[in-house]
Design an enzyme around this catalytic site. Structure first.
Site, PDB file in Angstrom:
ATOM      1  CG  ASP A 128      57.397  33.287  42.855  1.00 59.24           C
ATOM      2  OD1 ASP A 128      57.573  34.037  43.839  1.00 59.24           O
ATOM      3  OD2 ASP A 128      58.021  32.221  42.690  1.00 59.24           O
ATOM      4  NE  ARG A 130      58.963  32.450  45.870  1.00 57.35           N
ATOM      5  CZ  ARG A 130      59.143  31.138  45.761  1.00 57.35           C
ATOM      6  NH1 ARG A 130      59.623  30.449  46.789  1.00 57.35           N
ATOM      7  NH2 ARG A 130      58.839  30.512  44.644  1.00 57.35           N
TER       8      ARG A 130
END
Length: 198
Positions: A128, A130
């Site tokens: 991930d 983000r």
């Protein structure tokens, strides 16, 4: 320091019948065009507003893809906030931050048997990518320090807390299981530690 750039009324939802406002920002960490969608003026009417950070998912949000539950989570949140108020931070972080074309490449690998995390890793990306700094900046620009967070994702809880946002309550979304996304949701639970019953 981030600040609100523009604030405009509009109607949202599947039938465009839910009153809301859309806000743009200036001074965020990157030049990504993140927006906030506010229901019932929750930034001023709720002491501890309901907030969802929703990462952009073209395939799920717009095309209602069978591969994920993003569109259903967004629709559930819009309907909930249309009734009780709240704020959606719509973050331009397609494919957990890898971008649309890379996500489509990951879909191809998933069709060959990899799960969503394995596919990202195979393409050279972390699980991930983000970063939720800008979500915290958006909340700060709205003068919000405490929230009730709509999420199943422990990473969102952890990172927002690290950025100084107090999470008073975590509200889980429903499990939106459909043909084509069950293995994706199971990977989110087993690998991503999401709080979902699948």
């Amino acid at each position: 320091m981030a600040e609100v750039r523009a604030r405009v009324d509009f109607k949202v939802g599947a039938k465009s019948n839910i009153d809301a406002e859309i806000l743009s920002f200036r001074g965020l960490k990157t030049d990504k065009e993140h927006v906030a969608v506010i229901f019932k003026s929750a930034d001023v009417t709720q002491e501890v507003p309901l907030v969802r950070m929703h990462s952009e998912c073209l395939t799920g949000d717009v095309f209602h893809s069978s591969r994920c539950d993003c569109g259903e989570q967004l629709e559930e949140t819009i309907n909930r906030m249309g009734e009780s108020g709240g704020i959606i931070l719509y973050l331009r972080q397609e494919g957990r931050g890898i971008g649309l074309y890379n996500k489509i490449d990951a879909y191809r690998l998933q069709s060959e048997g990899m799960n969503t995390y394995e596919a990202n890793n195979h393409l050279g990306f972390d699980d991930d990518l983000r970063d939720f700094t800008e979500a915290a900046q958006m909340l700060e620009a709205l003068g919000i320090k405490q929230i009730r967070l709509v999420t199943n994702n422990p990473k969102k809880i952890r990172e927002l807390s690290e950025y100084g946002i107090e999470i008073v309550e975590v509200v889980n979304t429903s499990a939106h299981i459909k043909e084509g996304n069950e293995s994706y949701l199971k990977a989110k639970v087993s690998h991503g530690k999401h709080h979902l019953k699948v």
